[in-house]
Design a protein around this motif. Sequence first.
Motif, PDB file in Angstrom:
ATOM      1  N   ILE A   1      24.919 -20.281  64.812  1.00 46.16           N
ATOM      2  CA  ILE A   1      24.604 -19.492  63.614  1.00 46.16           C
ATOM      3  C   ILE A   1      23.598 -20.263  62.779  1.00 46.16           C
ATOM      4  N   VAL A   2      22.442 -19.637  62.536  1.00 50.25           N
ATOM      5  CA  VAL A   2      21.379 -20.270  61.752  1.00 50.25           C
ATOM      6  C   VAL A   2      20.915 -19.284  60.675  1.00 50.25           C
ATOM      7  N   ILE A   3      20.219 -19.810  59.695  1.00 48.64           N
ATOM      8  CA  ILE A   3      19.680 -18.970  58.626  1.00 48.64           C
ATOM      9  C   ILE A   3      18.211 -18.681  58.928  1.00 48.64           C
ATOM     10  N   ARG A   4      17.842 -17.407  58.894  1.00 49.92           N
ATOM     11  CA  ARG A   4      16.468 -17.006  59.170  1.00 49.92           C
ATOM     12  C   ARG A   4      16.005 -15.973  58.122  1.00 49.92           C
ATOM     13  N   PRO A   5      14.709 -15.970  57.797  1.00 51.54           N
ATOM     14  CA  PRO A   5      14.177 -14.924  56.903  1.00 51.54           C
ATOM     15  C   PRO A   5      14.055 -13.613  57.681  1.00 51.54           C
ATOM     16  N   MET A   6      14.874 -12.652  57.347  1.00 53.64           N
ATOM     17  CA  MET A   6      14.950 -11.419  58.123  1.00 53.64           C
ATOM     18  C   MET A   6      14.454 -10.226  57.300  1.00 53.64           C
ATOM     19  N   MET A   7      13.916  -9.244  58.023  1.00 51.75           N
ATOM     20  CA  MET A   7      13.476  -7.992  57.405  1.00 51.75           C
ATOM     21  C   MET A   7      13.956  -6.830  58.258  1.00 51.75           C
ATOM     22  N   TYR A   8      14.479  -5.795  57.596  1.00 51.18           N
ATOM     23  CA  TYR A   8      14.816  -4.564  58.317  1.00 51.18           C
ATOM     24  C   TYR A   8      13.548  -3.718  58.458  1.00 51.18           C
ATOM     25  N   LEU A   9      13.330  -3.189  59.667  1.00 48.76           N
ATOM     26  CA  LEU A   9      12.226  -2.279  59.941  1.00 48.76           C
ATOM     27  C   LEU A   9      12.799  -0.890  60.206  1.00 48.76           C
ATOM     28  N   ALA A  10      12.116   0.140  59.731  1.00 51.02           N
ATOM     29  CA  ALA A  10      12.552   1.519  59.958  1.00 51.02           C
ATOM     30  C   ALA A  10      11.366   2.324  60.472  1.00 51.02           C
ATOM     31  N   LEU A  11      11.571   3.057  61.547  1.00 50.08           N
ATOM     32  CA  LEU A  11      10.536   3.951  62.065  1.00 50.08           C
ATOM     33  C   LEU A  11      11.073   5.379  62.025  1.00 50.08           C
ATOM     34  N   SER A  12      10.554   6.184  61.080  1.00 44.00           N
ATOM     35  CA  SER A  12      10.904   7.595  61.042  1.00 44.00           C
ATOM     36  C   SER A  12       9.887   8.353  61.884  1.00 44.00           C
ATOM     37  N   TYR A  13      10.350   9.358  62.613  1.00 39.73           N
ATOM     38  CA  TYR A  13       9.451  10.058  63.543  1.00 39.73           C
ATOM     39  C   TYR A  13       9.868  11.508  63.711  1.00 39.73           C
ATOM     40  N   ASP A  14       8.921  12.305  64.195  1.00 45.22           N
ATOM     41  CA  ASP A  14       9.145  13.717  64.471  1.00 45.22           C
ATOM     42  C   ASP A  14       9.696  13.843  65.892  1.00 45.22           C
ATOM     43  N   HIS A  15      10.983  14.166  65.965  1.00 47.74           N
ATOM     44  CA  HIS A  15      11.665  14.207  67.256  1.00 47.74           C
ATOM     45  C   HIS A  15      11.176  15.364  68.134  1.00 47.74           C
ATOM     46  N   ARG A  16      10.430  16.299  67.558  1.00 48.02           N
ATOM     47  CA  ARG A  16       9.853  17.372  68.370  1.00 48.02           C
ATOM     48  C   ARG A  16       8.839  16.813  69.350  1.00 48.02           C
ATOM     49  N   LEU A  17       8.173  15.747  68.958  1.00 45.22           N
ATOM     50  CA  LEU A  17       7.111  15.166  69.782  1.00 45.22           C
ATOM     51  C   LEU A  17       7.508  13.834  70.384  1.00 45.22           C
ATOM     52  N   ILE A  18       8.203  13.023  69.620  1.00 46.24           N
ATOM     53  CA  ILE A  18       8.515  11.658  70.048  1.00 46.24           C
ATOM     54  C   ILE A  18       9.980  11.582  70.461  1.00 46.24           C
ATOM     55  N   ASP A  19      10.219  11.165  71.691  1.00 42.45           N
ATOM     56  CA  ASP A  19      11.591  10.983  72.169  1.00 42.45           C
ATOM     57  C   ASP A  19      12.161   9.684  71.614  1.00 42.45           C
ATOM     58  N   GLY A  20      13.481   9.584  71.630  1.00 40.83           N
ATOM     59  CA  GLY A  20      14.134   8.385  71.122  1.00 40.83           C
ATOM     60  C   GLY A  20      13.687   7.137  71.859  1.00 40.83           C
ATOM     61  N   ARG A  21      13.527   7.246  73.172  1.00 37.31           N
ATOM     62  CA  ARG A  21      13.095   6.081  73.955  1.00 37.31           C
ATOM     63  C   ARG A  21      11.730   5.603  73.507  1.00 37.31           C
ATOM     64  N   GLU A  22      10.813   6.536  73.239  1.00 34.72           N
ATOM     65  CA  GLU A  22       9.471   6.159  72.802  1.00 34.72           C
ATOM     66  C   GLU A  22       9.497   5.523  71.405  1.00 34.72           C
ATOM     67  N   ALA A  23      10.301   6.074  70.521  1.00 31.65           N
ATOM     68  CA  ALA A  23      10.385   5.520  69.163  1.00 31.65           C
ATOM     69  C   ALA A  23      10.970   4.114  69.180  1.00 31.65           C
ATOM     70  N   VAL A  24      12.060   3.939  69.926  1.00 29.41           N
ATOM     71  CA  VAL A  24      12.695   2.622  69.996  1.00 29.41           C
ATOM     72  C   VAL A  24      11.747   1.616  70.646  1.00 29.41           C
ATOM     73  N   THR A  25      11.035   2.048  71.688  1.00 33.37           N
ATOM     74  CA  THR A  25      10.087   1.155  72.363  1.00 33.37           C
ATOM     75  C   THR A  25       8.974   0.725  71.416  1.00 33.37           C
ATOM     76  N   ALA A  26       8.420   1.676  70.655  1.00 36.83           N
ATOM     77  CA  ALA A  26       7.343   1.349  69.724  1.00 36.83           C
ATOM     78  C   ALA A  26       7.816   0.355  68.672  1.00 36.83           C
ATOM     79  N   LEU A  27       8.996   0.583  68.119  1.00 37.34           N
ATOM     80  CA  LEU A  27       9.506  -0.329  67.090  1.00 37.34           C
ATOM     81  C   LEU A  27       9.809  -1.700  67.675  1.00 37.34           C
ATOM     82  N   LYS A  28      10.276  -1.729  68.913  1.00 37.31           N
ATOM     83  CA  LYS A  28      10.570  -3.011  69.571  1.00 37.31           C
ATOM     84  C   LYS A  28       9.279  -3.809  69.796  1.00 37.31           C
ATOM     85  N   ILE A  29       8.187  -3.110  70.141  1.00 40.98           N
ATOM     86  CA  ILE A  29       6.895  -3.791  70.322  1.00 40.98           C
ATOM     87  C   ILE A  29       6.442  -4.414  69.003  1.00 40.98           C
TER      88      ILE A  29
END
Length: 418
Positions: A375-403
Amino acid sequence: MATEIKVPVLGESVTEGTIAEWLKQPGDAVAADEPICSLETDKVAVDVPSPVAGVMSEHRASVGDNVEVGAVIAVIEEGATASAAAPAATPAPAPAPAPAAAKADTPAPAQSEALLNPAQTMSPAVRRAVLEHGVDPSTIKGTGKDGRLTKEDVLAAAEAKKSGGAAPAPAAPSPAAAAPAPAGAGRNSERVKMTRMRQTIARRLKGAQEQAALLTTFNDCDMSAVMEARDKYKDLFAKKHDIRLGFMGFFAKAACLALKDVPAVNAYIDGDEIVYHDYVDISVAVSAPNGLVVPVIRDADKKGFARIEQDIADFGARAKAGTLTMEDMTGGTFTISNGGVFGSLMSTPIINPPQSAVLGLHRIEDRPVVRNGEIVIRPMMYLALSYDHRLIDGREAVTALKIIKEAIEDPTRMLIDL
Protein backbone atom coordinates in the motif's frame (compact mmCIF):
# COMPACT_ATOMS: atom_id res chain seq x y z
CA MET A 1 -25.14 62.19 -44.06
CA ALA A 2 -27.07 59.56 -42.11
CA THR A 3 -25.57 56.07 -42.01
CA GLU A 4 -27.64 53.10 -40.91
CA ILE A 5 -25.93 50.56 -38.65
CA LYS A 6 -27.05 47.02 -39.34
CA VAL A 7 -26.59 43.78 -37.43
CA PRO A 8 -23.49 42.14 -38.98
CA VAL A 9 -23.18 38.51 -40.02
CA LEU A 10 -22.71 36.66 -36.73
CA GLY A 11 -21.54 33.25 -37.90
CA GLU A 12 -22.74 30.10 -39.54
CA SER A 13 -26.36 29.21 -38.66
CA VAL A 14 -26.70 32.26 -36.37
CA THR A 15 -29.56 34.43 -37.64
CA GLU A 16 -30.24 36.81 -34.74
CA GLY A 17 -28.91 38.24 -31.52
CA THR A 18 -30.06 40.24 -28.51
CA ILE A 19 -29.10 43.83 -27.70
CA ALA A 20 -27.26 43.42 -24.40
CA GLU A 21 -26.09 47.01 -23.92
CA TRP A 22 -25.83 50.28 -25.80
CA LEU A 23 -22.28 51.61 -25.51
CA LYS A 24 -23.16 54.86 -27.28
CA GLN A 25 -26.22 56.98 -26.56
CA PRO A 26 -27.93 59.49 -28.91
CA GLY A 27 -25.77 62.59 -29.03
CA ASP A 28 -22.51 60.73 -28.28
CA ALA A 29 -19.55 61.15 -30.62
CA VAL A 30 -18.53 57.94 -32.37
CA ALA A 31 -15.19 57.17 -33.98
CA ALA A 32 -14.82 54.88 -36.97
CA ASP A 33 -14.64 51.20 -35.89
CA GLU A 34 -15.62 52.14 -32.32
CA PRO A 35 -18.11 49.72 -30.71
CA ILE A 36 -21.59 51.20 -30.33
CA CYS A 37 -23.39 48.27 -28.75
CA SER A 38 -22.88 44.80 -27.33
CA LEU A 39 -24.84 42.03 -29.05
CA GLU A 40 -25.39 38.68 -27.37
CA THR A 41 -25.76 35.58 -29.55
CA ASP A 42 -26.32 31.94 -28.75
CA LYS A 43 -22.59 31.37 -28.29
CA VAL A 44 -20.71 34.63 -27.72
CA ALA A 45 -21.18 38.32 -27.01
CA VAL A 46 -19.85 40.57 -29.76
CA ASP A 47 -19.38 44.31 -30.10
CA VAL A 48 -20.96 46.00 -33.13
CA PRO A 49 -18.56 48.65 -34.49
CA SER A 50 -19.47 51.82 -36.34
CA PRO A 51 -18.24 51.87 -39.96
CA VAL A 52 -18.05 55.69 -39.92
CA ALA A 53 -17.15 58.56 -37.62
CA GLY A 54 -19.89 60.90 -36.51
CA VAL A 55 -22.56 61.23 -33.84
CA MET A 56 -25.10 58.68 -32.66
CA SER A 57 -28.41 59.99 -33.96
CA GLU A 58 -30.90 57.38 -32.77
CA HIS A 59 -31.38 53.83 -31.58
CA ARG A 60 -33.73 51.66 -33.61
CA ALA A 61 -33.77 48.86 -31.02
CA SER A 62 -33.80 48.69 -27.24
CA VAL A 63 -31.79 46.64 -24.75
CA GLY A 64 -33.28 43.15 -24.63
CA ASP A 65 -34.68 43.26 -28.18
CA ASN A 66 -34.00 40.34 -30.50
CA VAL A 67 -32.63 41.60 -33.82
CA GLU A 68 -32.02 39.65 -37.01
CA VAL A 69 -28.86 39.78 -39.10
CA GLY A 70 -29.14 42.74 -41.48
CA ALA A 71 -31.67 44.64 -39.34
CA VAL A 72 -31.06 48.37 -38.79
CA ILE A 73 -30.37 49.01 -35.11
CA ALA A 74 -29.01 52.58 -35.11
CA VAL A 75 -28.37 55.67 -37.21
CA ILE A 76 -25.17 57.74 -37.16
CA GLU A 77 -24.85 61.24 -38.57
CA GLU A 78 -21.58 61.00 -40.45
CA GLY A 79 -19.22 63.93 -39.96
CA ALA A 80 -21.37 65.61 -37.31
CA THR A 81 -20.05 66.69 -33.93
CA ALA A 82 -21.44 65.90 -30.53
CA SER A 83 -22.10 69.56 -29.77
CA ALA A 84 -24.18 69.91 -32.95
CA ALA A 85 -26.28 66.83 -32.26
CA ALA A 86 -27.03 67.37 -28.58
CA PRO A 87 -26.93 70.19 -26.03
CA ALA A 88 -23.45 70.59 -24.67
CA ALA A 89 -23.08 69.45 -21.12
CA THR A 90 -21.48 71.78 -18.61
CA PRO A 91 -17.87 70.65 -18.45
CA ALA A 92 -16.88 69.25 -15.11
CA PRO A 93 -13.78 70.73 -13.51
CA ALA A 94 -10.67 68.73 -14.29
CA PRO A 95 -9.65 66.55 -11.37
CA ALA A 96 -6.43 67.38 -9.61
CA PRO A 97 -3.49 65.16 -10.57
CA ALA A 98 -3.46 62.01 -8.51
CA PRO A 99 -0.61 61.78 -6.00
CA ALA A 100 2.13 59.29 -6.70
CA ALA A 101 0.97 57.05 -3.88
CA ALA A 102 -2.49 56.76 -5.41
CA LYS A 103 -1.03 55.80 -8.79
CA ALA A 104 0.98 53.09 -7.14
CA ASP A 105 -2.26 51.57 -5.85
CA THR A 106 -3.58 50.87 -9.37
CA PRO A 107 -3.79 47.09 -9.73
CA ALA A 108 -1.55 45.36 -12.23
CA PRO A 109 -3.34 43.55 -15.13
CA ALA A 110 -3.16 40.21 -13.35
CA GLN A 111 -4.66 41.75 -10.20
CA SER A 112 -7.37 43.43 -12.27
CA GLU A 113 -8.39 40.08 -13.76
CA ALA A 114 -8.81 38.74 -10.25
CA LEU A 115 -11.45 41.40 -9.65
CA LEU A 116 -13.70 39.90 -12.31
CA ASN A 117 -16.48 37.87 -10.76
CA PRO A 118 -17.60 35.00 -13.06
CA ALA A 119 -21.08 35.24 -11.52
CA GLN A 120 -21.46 38.93 -12.49
CA THR A 121 -22.83 39.47 -16.00
CA MET A 122 -20.81 42.07 -17.91
CA SER A 123 -20.56 42.92 -21.58
CA PRO A 124 -17.17 42.73 -23.35
CA ALA A 125 -16.85 46.53 -23.29
CA VAL A 126 -17.55 46.68 -19.56
CA ARG A 127 -15.06 43.91 -18.83
CA ARG A 128 -12.38 45.69 -20.83
CA ALA A 129 -13.05 48.90 -18.91
CA VAL A 130 -12.80 47.03 -15.58
CA LEU A 131 -9.45 45.52 -16.58
CA GLU A 132 -8.09 48.79 -18.01
CA HIS A 133 -8.97 50.94 -14.99
CA GLY A 134 -8.49 48.35 -12.24
CA VAL A 135 -11.77 49.00 -10.45
CA ASP A 136 -13.70 46.44 -8.43
CA PRO A 137 -17.05 45.88 -10.24
CA SER A 138 -18.66 44.51 -7.07
CA THR A 139 -18.42 47.98 -5.48
CA ILE A 140 -20.16 49.78 -8.36
CA LYS A 141 -23.93 50.22 -8.57
CA GLY A 142 -25.08 49.42 -12.10
CA THR A 143 -27.44 51.79 -13.89
CA GLY A 144 -28.22 49.52 -16.82
CA LYS A 145 -31.17 47.20 -17.28
CA ASP A 146 -31.76 44.90 -14.29
CA GLY A 147 -28.95 46.70 -12.47
CA ARG A 148 -26.24 45.63 -14.94
CA LEU A 149 -23.03 47.61 -15.11
CA THR A 150 -22.49 49.92 -18.06
CA LYS A 151 -19.22 51.24 -19.41
CA GLU A 152 -20.16 54.69 -18.10
CA ASP A 153 -20.59 53.26 -14.58
CA VAL A 154 -17.04 51.86 -14.68
CA LEU A 155 -15.54 55.06 -16.10
CA ALA A 156 -17.28 57.15 -13.42
CA ALA A 157 -15.94 54.87 -10.70
CA ALA A 158 -12.45 55.04 -12.20
CA GLU A 159 -12.63 58.86 -12.31
CA ALA A 160 -13.73 59.00 -8.69
CA LYS A 161 -10.86 56.70 -7.76
CA LYS A 162 -8.31 58.88 -9.59
CA SER A 163 -9.50 62.06 -7.87
CA GLY A 164 -9.26 60.40 -4.50
CA GLY A 165 -13.02 60.44 -4.11
CA ALA A 166 -15.36 57.60 -3.38
CA ALA A 167 -18.72 56.42 -4.55
CA PRO A 168 -21.61 58.25 -2.84
CA ALA A 169 -22.31 56.66 0.50
CA PRO A 170 -25.80 55.28 1.01
CA ALA A 171 -28.15 57.66 2.80
CA ALA A 172 -28.47 57.20 6.52
CA PRO A 173 -31.51 55.12 7.40
CA SER A 174 -34.51 56.95 8.76
CA PRO A 175 -35.60 56.18 12.33
CA ALA A 176 -38.42 54.07 10.96
CA ALA A 177 -36.01 52.12 8.78
CA ALA A 178 -33.64 51.65 11.73
CA ALA A 179 -36.31 49.85 13.73
CA PRO A 180 -35.80 46.10 14.14
CA ALA A 181 -37.19 44.18 11.17
CA PRO A 182 -40.04 41.80 11.89
CA ALA A 183 -39.34 38.09 11.89
CA GLY A 184 -39.16 36.65 8.39
CA ALA A 185 -38.05 39.95 6.82
CA GLY A 186 -35.19 39.98 4.33
CA ARG A 187 -36.41 36.91 2.43
CA ASN A 188 -36.40 38.56 -0.99
CA SER A 189 -36.63 36.93 -4.39
CA GLU A 190 -35.46 38.27 -7.72
CA ARG A 191 -36.67 37.27 -11.16
CA VAL A 192 -34.02 37.76 -13.88
CA LYS A 193 -34.47 36.89 -17.52
CA MET A 194 -32.06 34.23 -18.77
CA THR A 195 -29.42 35.51 -21.16
CA ARG A 196 -29.55 34.21 -24.70
CA MET A 197 -26.37 32.22 -24.09
CA ARG A 198 -27.76 30.60 -20.94
CA GLN A 199 -30.96 29.70 -22.80
CA THR A 200 -28.89 28.05 -25.52
CA ILE A 201 -26.80 26.12 -22.99
CA ALA A 202 -29.96 24.89 -21.28
CA ARG A 203 -31.57 23.89 -24.57
CA ARG A 204 -28.50 22.07 -25.91
CA LEU A 205 -27.81 20.15 -22.70
CA LYS A 206 -31.43 19.09 -22.34
CA GLY A 207 -31.46 18.13 -26.00
CA ALA A 208 -28.39 15.95 -25.46
CA GLN A 209 -30.16 14.10 -22.65
CA GLU A 210 -33.29 13.57 -24.72
CA GLN A 211 -31.67 12.57 -28.01
CA ALA A 212 -28.56 10.62 -27.00
CA ALA A 213 -28.35 7.38 -25.04
CA LEU A 214 -25.94 8.74 -22.44
CA LEU A 215 -23.72 6.46 -20.43
CA THR A 216 -20.57 7.16 -18.40
CA THR A 217 -17.61 4.90 -17.72
CA PHE A 218 -15.04 5.68 -15.02
CA ASN A 219 -11.42 4.91 -14.31
CA ASP A 220 -8.75 6.27 -12.00
CA CYS A 221 -5.37 7.49 -13.07
CA ASP A 222 -2.02 7.71 -11.29
CA MET A 223 -0.67 11.20 -12.03
CA SER A 224 2.83 10.52 -10.66
CA ALA A 225 4.63 10.25 -14.02
CA VAL A 226 3.02 13.35 -15.52
CA MET A 227 3.66 15.38 -12.37
CA GLU A 228 7.29 14.29 -12.30
CA ALA A 229 7.76 15.16 -15.98
CA ARG A 230 6.07 18.50 -15.47
CA ASP A 231 8.20 19.38 -12.43
CA LYS A 232 11.37 18.34 -14.25
CA TYR A 233 10.78 20.28 -17.46
CA LYS A 234 8.40 23.13 -16.61
CA ASP A 235 11.14 25.76 -16.28
CA LEU A 236 12.85 24.79 -19.55
CA PHE A 237 9.46 24.54 -21.26
CA ALA A 238 8.43 28.01 -20.08
CA LYS A 239 11.80 29.49 -21.09
CA LYS A 240 11.69 28.02 -24.59
CA HIS A 241 8.00 28.41 -25.42
CA ASP A 242 7.00 31.32 -23.13
CA ILE A 243 4.03 29.35 -21.83
CA ARG A 244 3.36 27.34 -18.68
CA LEU A 245 3.36 23.54 -19.00
CA GLY A 246 0.01 22.39 -17.66
CA PHE A 247 -1.86 19.10 -17.48
CA MET A 248 -4.32 19.77 -20.30
CA GLY A 249 -1.64 19.33 -22.94
CA PHE A 250 -0.95 15.80 -21.68
CA PHE A 251 -4.63 14.87 -21.67
CA ALA A 252 -5.22 16.39 -25.11
CA LYS A 253 -2.37 14.33 -26.61
CA ALA A 254 -3.51 11.21 -24.73
CA ALA A 255 -7.04 11.73 -26.08
CA CYS A 256 -5.67 11.98 -29.62
CA LEU A 257 -4.11 8.52 -29.23
CA ALA A 258 -7.42 7.09 -28.01
CA LEU A 259 -9.50 8.71 -30.73
CA LYS A 260 -7.22 7.44 -33.48
CA ASP A 261 -7.41 3.90 -32.09
CA VAL A 262 -11.18 4.03 -31.44
CA PRO A 263 -12.63 6.13 -34.31
CA ALA A 264 -16.24 5.86 -33.11
CA VAL A 265 -15.43 8.08 -30.11
CA ASN A 266 -14.35 10.79 -32.56
CA ALA A 267 -17.47 10.43 -34.74
CA TYR A 268 -21.11 11.51 -34.56
CA ILE A 269 -24.53 10.46 -35.83
CA ASP A 270 -26.17 12.49 -38.60
CA GLY A 271 -29.62 11.13 -39.36
CA ASP A 272 -29.12 7.48 -40.31
CA GLU A 273 -25.42 7.97 -41.10
CA ILE A 274 -22.23 8.01 -39.01
CA VAL A 275 -19.71 10.76 -39.76
CA TYR A 276 -16.09 9.74 -39.06
CA HIS A 277 -13.17 12.17 -38.96
CA ASP A 278 -9.51 11.62 -39.85
CA TYR A 279 -8.57 14.63 -37.71
CA VAL A 280 -9.04 15.55 -34.05
CA ASP A 281 -10.52 18.94 -33.13
CA ILE A 282 -10.76 19.06 -29.33
CA SER A 283 -13.30 21.36 -27.69
CA VAL A 284 -12.02 22.60 -24.34
CA ALA A 285 -14.68 23.62 -21.82
CA VAL A 286 -13.86 27.10 -20.48
CA SER A 287 -15.79 29.05 -17.84
CA ALA A 288 -16.86 32.45 -19.18
CA PRO A 289 -18.80 35.22 -17.41
CA ASN A 290 -22.07 34.31 -19.13
CA GLY A 291 -21.69 30.53 -18.98
CA LEU A 292 -19.64 27.60 -20.22
CA VAL A 293 -18.10 27.95 -23.68
CA VAL A 294 -16.16 25.37 -25.67
CA PRO A 295 -13.52 26.86 -28.00
CA VAL A 296 -11.86 24.36 -30.31
CA ILE A 297 -8.19 23.33 -30.61
CA ARG A 298 -7.95 22.60 -34.34
CA ASP A 299 -5.88 19.62 -35.49
CA ALA A 300 -4.81 18.78 -31.95
CA ASP A 301 -3.38 15.50 -33.22
CA LYS A 302 -0.87 17.42 -35.34
CA LYS A 303 0.14 19.98 -32.68
CA GLY A 304 2.84 19.71 -30.04
CA PHE A 305 2.45 20.36 -26.33
CA ALA A 306 3.54 24.01 -26.60
CA ARG A 307 1.01 24.93 -29.28
CA ILE A 308 -1.81 23.18 -27.41
CA GLU A 309 -0.94 24.97 -24.16
CA GLN A 310 -0.73 28.29 -26.01
CA ASP A 311 -4.16 27.73 -27.56
CA ILE A 312 -5.68 26.86 -24.17
CA ALA A 313 -4.14 29.90 -22.46
CA ASP A 314 -5.36 32.15 -25.27
CA PHE A 315 -8.90 30.75 -25.03
CA GLY A 316 -8.96 31.25 -21.27
CA ALA A 317 -7.83 34.88 -21.51
CA ARG A 318 -10.29 35.71 -24.28
CA ALA A 319 -13.15 33.95 -22.49
CA LYS A 320 -12.57 36.22 -19.47
CA ALA A 321 -12.43 39.29 -21.68
CA GLY A 322 -15.50 38.20 -23.66
CA THR A 323 -13.65 38.34 -27.00
CA LEU A 324 -14.05 34.76 -28.22
CA THR A 325 -15.51 34.61 -31.74
CA MET A 326 -18.05 32.31 -33.35
CA GLU A 327 -15.26 30.73 -35.38
CA ASP A 328 -13.40 29.83 -32.17
CA MET A 329 -16.31 27.64 -31.06
CA THR A 330 -17.46 26.18 -34.37
CA GLY A 331 -16.89 22.47 -34.88
CA GLY A 332 -15.08 20.15 -32.52
CA THR A 333 -15.09 16.36 -32.61
CA PHE A 334 -14.45 15.61 -28.91
CA THR A 335 -14.60 17.60 -25.67
CA ILE A 336 -12.44 17.72 -22.55
CA SER A 337 -13.95 19.32 -19.43
CA ASN A 338 -11.78 19.91 -16.35
CA GLY A 339 -13.99 20.17 -13.29
CA GLY A 340 -10.96 19.51 -11.11
CA VAL A 341 -9.97 23.17 -11.20
CA PHE A 342 -13.12 23.86 -9.16
CA GLY A 343 -12.50 20.97 -6.76
CA SER A 344 -14.75 18.31 -8.31
CA LEU A 345 -13.97 14.76 -7.17
CA MET A 346 -16.18 12.96 -9.69
CA SER A 347 -18.91 13.82 -12.19
CA THR A 348 -20.85 12.53 -15.18
CA PRO A 349 -20.27 15.16 -17.90
CA ILE A 350 -22.86 15.65 -20.65
CA ILE A 351 -21.76 15.41 -24.28
CA ASN A 352 -21.54 18.50 -26.46
CA PRO A 353 -23.88 17.81 -29.44
CA PRO A 354 -23.39 16.69 -32.13
CA GLN A 355 -20.28 15.11 -30.61
CA SER A 356 -20.57 11.63 -29.18
CA ALA A 357 -18.18 11.71 -26.21
CA VAL A 358 -16.69 13.98 -23.54
CA LEU A 359 -13.80 13.37 -21.15
CA GLY A 360 -14.22 14.69 -17.62
CA LEU A 361 -11.14 15.46 -15.51
CA HIS A 362 -11.27 15.91 -11.75
CA ARG A 363 -9.13 17.01 -8.85
CA ILE A 364 -5.86 15.30 -7.99
CA GLU A 365 -5.59 13.99 -4.45
CA ASP A 366 -3.30 11.61 -2.59
CA ARG A 367 -4.95 8.22 -2.05
CA PRO A 368 -3.72 4.82 -0.87
CA VAL A 369 -3.27 2.34 -3.73
CA VAL A 370 -1.66 -1.08 -4.03
CA ARG A 371 1.58 -1.32 -6.02
CA ASN A 372 3.54 -4.59 -6.14
CA GLY A 373 1.64 -5.95 -3.15
CA GLU A 374 2.27 -2.87 -1.00
CA ILE A 375 0.00 0.00 0.00
CA VAL A 376 1.51 3.29 -1.16
CA ILE A 377 0.29 6.87 -1.47
CA ARG A 378 -0.11 8.18 -5.02
CA PRO A 379 -1.61 11.36 -6.55
CA MET A 380 -4.77 9.98 -8.13
CA MET A 381 -7.43 11.45 -10.41
CA TYR A 382 -10.81 10.02 -11.39
CA LEU A 383 -11.49 10.09 -15.14
CA ALA A 384 -15.01 9.97 -16.60
CA LEU A 385 -15.93 9.33 -20.22
CA SER A 386 -19.57 10.06 -21.07
CA TYR A 387 -20.65 8.79 -24.48
CA ASP A 388 -23.59 8.24 -26.80
CA HIS A 389 -24.37 4.54 -26.50
CA ARG A 390 -26.25 4.64 -29.81
CA LEU A 391 -22.90 4.90 -31.57
CA ILE A 392 -20.24 3.85 -29.09
CA ASP A 393 -20.34 0.39 -27.52
CA GLY A 394 -19.23 -0.15 -23.95
CA ARG A 395 -16.12 -2.01 -25.09
CA GLU A 396 -15.06 0.92 -27.27
CA ALA A 397 -15.67 3.47 -24.52
CA VAL A 398 -13.77 1.47 -21.90
CA THR A 399 -10.92 0.86 -24.36
CA ALA A 400 -10.64 4.57 -25.21
CA LEU A 401 -10.57 5.58 -21.55
CA LYS A 402 -8.01 2.87 -20.78
CA ILE A 403 -5.73 4.21 -23.55
CA ILE A 404 -5.94 7.70 -22.02
CA LYS A 405 -5.18 6.33 -18.55
CA GLU A 406 -2.17 4.34 -19.77
CA ALA A 407 -0.77 7.29 -21.73
CA ILE A 408 -0.97 9.54 -18.68
CA GLU A 409 0.60 6.94 -16.41
CA ASP A 410 3.39 6.33 -18.96
CA PRO A 411 3.84 9.54 -21.03
CA THR A 412 6.46 7.84 -23.21
CA ARG A 413 3.53 6.24 -25.06
CA MET A 414 2.63 9.67 -26.44
CA LEU A 415 6.08 10.06 -27.96
CA ILE A 416 6.15 6.68 -29.70
CA ASP A 417 2.43 6.64 -30.63
CA LEU A 418 1.63 3.55 -28.59
